[in-house]
Design an enzyme around this catalytic site. Structure first.
Site, PDB file in Angstrom:
ATOM      1  CB  CYS A   9      44.411 -12.588  12.537  1.00  0.00           C
ATOM      2  SG  CYS A   9      44.690 -10.825  13.093  1.00  0.00           S
ATOM      3  CG  ASN A  12      48.788  -7.290  12.157  1.00  0.00           C
ATOM      4  OD1 ASN A  12      49.612  -6.632  11.907  1.00  0.00           O
ATOM      5  ND2 ASN A  12      49.132  -8.220  13.179  1.00  0.00           N
ATOM      6  CB  CYS A  14      42.171  -9.452  18.019  1.00  0.00           C
ATOM      7  SG  CYS A  14      41.144  -8.007  18.153  1.00  0.00           S
ATOM      8  NE  ARG A  15      41.574 -13.582  14.924  1.00  0.00           N
ATOM      9  CZ  ARG A  15      40.835 -14.331  13.698  1.00  0.00           C
ATOM     10  NH1 ARG A  15      40.502 -15.380  13.608  1.00  0.00           N
ATOM     11  NH2 ARG A  15      40.589 -13.363  12.621  1.00  0.00           N
ATOM     12  CB  SER A  16      48.146 -11.945  13.860  1.00  0.00           C
ATOM     13  OG  SER A  16      47.782 -10.839  13.513  1.00  0.00           O
ATOM     14  CG  ASP A 123      38.173 -11.747  15.070  1.00  0.00           C
ATOM     15  OD1 ASP A 123      38.554 -11.157  16.071  1.00  0.00           O
ATOM     16  OD2 ASP A 123      38.138 -11.032  14.049  1.00  0.00           O
TER      17      ASP A 123
END
Length: 155
Positions: A9, A12, A14-16, A123
């Protein structure tokens, strides 16, 4: 030799990290290695956002040990698959690819749910906790399909 999968993401945090934790929890640890990275170097060395950690914990996953790192061109040599969270990440990662083979390793993670529709994982960084919960649900569904596909392809 284990199959190596990278989730990417922007920062690195939040999402990934959620995608890494989810996919790793669904794959046999002796056959697969899952990691994550960001296209930006804003948070290198930091643990995931406290809201990502809380969302994961609420769902039985511990991602608090992860540390943010920046995606590098060397990741194309290290990883067999690179899944990005959105179209901007896709452009940033494929821009660094030196060969068509490297570019072919990169895919949008939500292509598992919406093939060919180029759907982004939103995001949640600037939003509320419920945004992290929504992202978790999307990634949980996508990584279910991804894990099944990877296991059948590599077993």
């Amino acid at each position: 030799m284990p199959v190596k999968v990278l989730m990417v993401c922007l920062g690195n945090i939040c999402r990934s990290p959620l995608a890494e934790g989810l996919l790793a929890s669904k794959l046999p640890k002796d056959s697969f290695i899952v990691d994550s990275a960001g296209t930006g170097g804003y948070h290198i060395g930091r643990e995931p956002d406290h809201r990502s950690i809380a969302t994961a914990k609420k769902n039985g996953l511990d991602i608090s040990h992860q540390k943010a790192r920046k995606f590098t061109p060397a990741d194309f040599d290290t990883f067999d698959y690179i899944f990005v969270m959105d179209n901007s990440n896709y452009d940033d990662v494929t821009f660094l690819a030196k060969t068509e083979e490297q570019k072919q390793k990169v895919a949008l993670v939500l292509d598992e749910l919406f093939p060919g529709d180029n759907v982004d994982v939103p995001d949640p960084f600037y939003g509320l906790q419920n945004g992290f919960d929504m992202v978790y649900e999307m990634l949980d569904e996508a990584t279910d399909l991804l894990a099944k596909k990877l296991i059948s392809k590599h077993s």
